[in-house]
Design a protein around this motif. Structure first.
Motif, short mmCIF file in Angstrom:
data_model
loop_
_atom_site.label_atom_id
_atom_site.label_comp_id
_atom_site.label_asym_id
_atom_site.label_seq_id
_atom_site.Cartn_x
_atom_site.Cartn_y
_atom_site.Cartn_z
N SER A 1 0.83 -1.22 0.00
CA SER A 1 0.00 0.00 0.00
C SER A 1 0.86 1.26 0.00
N VAL A 2 1.86 1.29 0.86
CA VAL A 2 2.73 2.46 0.93
C VAL A 2 3.56 2.56 -0.35
N ARG B 1 1.63 4.05 -3.23
CA ARG B 1 1.41 5.49 -3.07
C ARG B 1 2.69 6.29 -3.29
N VAL B 2 3.81 5.79 -2.83
CA VAL B 2 5.08 6.49 -3.04
C VAL B 2 5.43 6.48 -4.53
N ALA C 1 3.27 9.06 -6.20
CA ALA C 1 3.64 10.43 -5.83
C ALA C 1 4.96 10.87 -6.47
N LEU D 1 -2.10 5.96 5.78
CA LEU D 1 -1.34 5.79 4.54
C LEU D 1 -0.88 7.12 3.95
N ASP D 2 -1.74 8.11 3.96
CA ASP D 2 -1.35 9.42 3.41
C ASP D 2 -0.16 9.99 4.16
N GLN E 1 3.02 7.94 3.18
CA GLN E 1 3.48 8.32 1.84
C GLN E 1 4.14 9.69 1.88
N THR F 1 8.03 10.38 0.86
CA THR F 1 8.27 11.27 -0.27
C THR F 1 9.12 12.47 0.15
#
Length: 168
Positions: A16-17, A20-21, A24, A150-151, A154, A158
């Motif tokens: 999941s991470v 998202r990374v 991004a 999660l946000d 990420q 990032t």
């Protein structure tokens, strides 16, 4: 960009991470689970822990994936032992790691919750913790609480990657 391995025990949120990374940063995602051999997947489905020998081909494949992405990639891989991380580092000496730290209880709950849709047996969580050699304190490692949203995870990864880009 530098490549980064999103690492930790089963259920910590690597996939999941990592997704998202990758989204991004625009880097390709190399999902470690996709590169396990059929024999290794079968063992894990049966609740049989992988040995160092079992992981050798998998780590070689992931190392090659890292080499194939010199502009950077996001790789999800448990990387539980220092020797496994060093094997991956050999493919890219400046390789970074984001360690998603999680308690045994939380990892067990997450692995149990996904049991119907994932090949990893819930009986192997204890083995993951027995195998784990924490990377905290190693160079190029960011340790995060895997239970953060999660946000937030990420954003932290990032932002951390961006600090390395500034030094290039």
């Amino acid at each position: 960009m530098k490549s980064i391995v999103i690492m930790g025990v089963a259920g910590c949120g690597k996939s999941s991470v990592g997704a998202r990374v990758a989204a991004a940063t625009g880097m390709p995602l190399v999902e470690g689970d996709d590169h396990h051999s059929p024999a290794n997947r079968s063992k894990m489905q049966q609740g049989i822990a992988l040995t160092d020998a079992d992981r050798e081909g998998w780590l070689a494949t992931l190392s090659e994936q890292i080499r194939l992405h010199p502009q950077g990639a996001v790789v999800t891989c448990s990387a539980l032992k220092r020797t496994y991380r060093d094997r991956l580092r050999a493919a890219a000496p400046d390789l970074l790691f984001a360690f998603l730290e999680i308690s045994r209880t939380d990892a067990q709950a997450r692995v149990t919750a996904r049991a119907a849709s994932h090949f990893f047996s819930t009986s192997l969580v204890d083995n993951q913790f027995a195998t784990l050699q924490s990377p905290t304190g190693e160079a190029g490692v960011l340790t995060l609480n895997a239970m953060q949203p999660l946000d937030d995870l990420q954003a932290a990864v990032t932002a951390w990657l961006a600090t390395y880009e500034e030094t290039l």
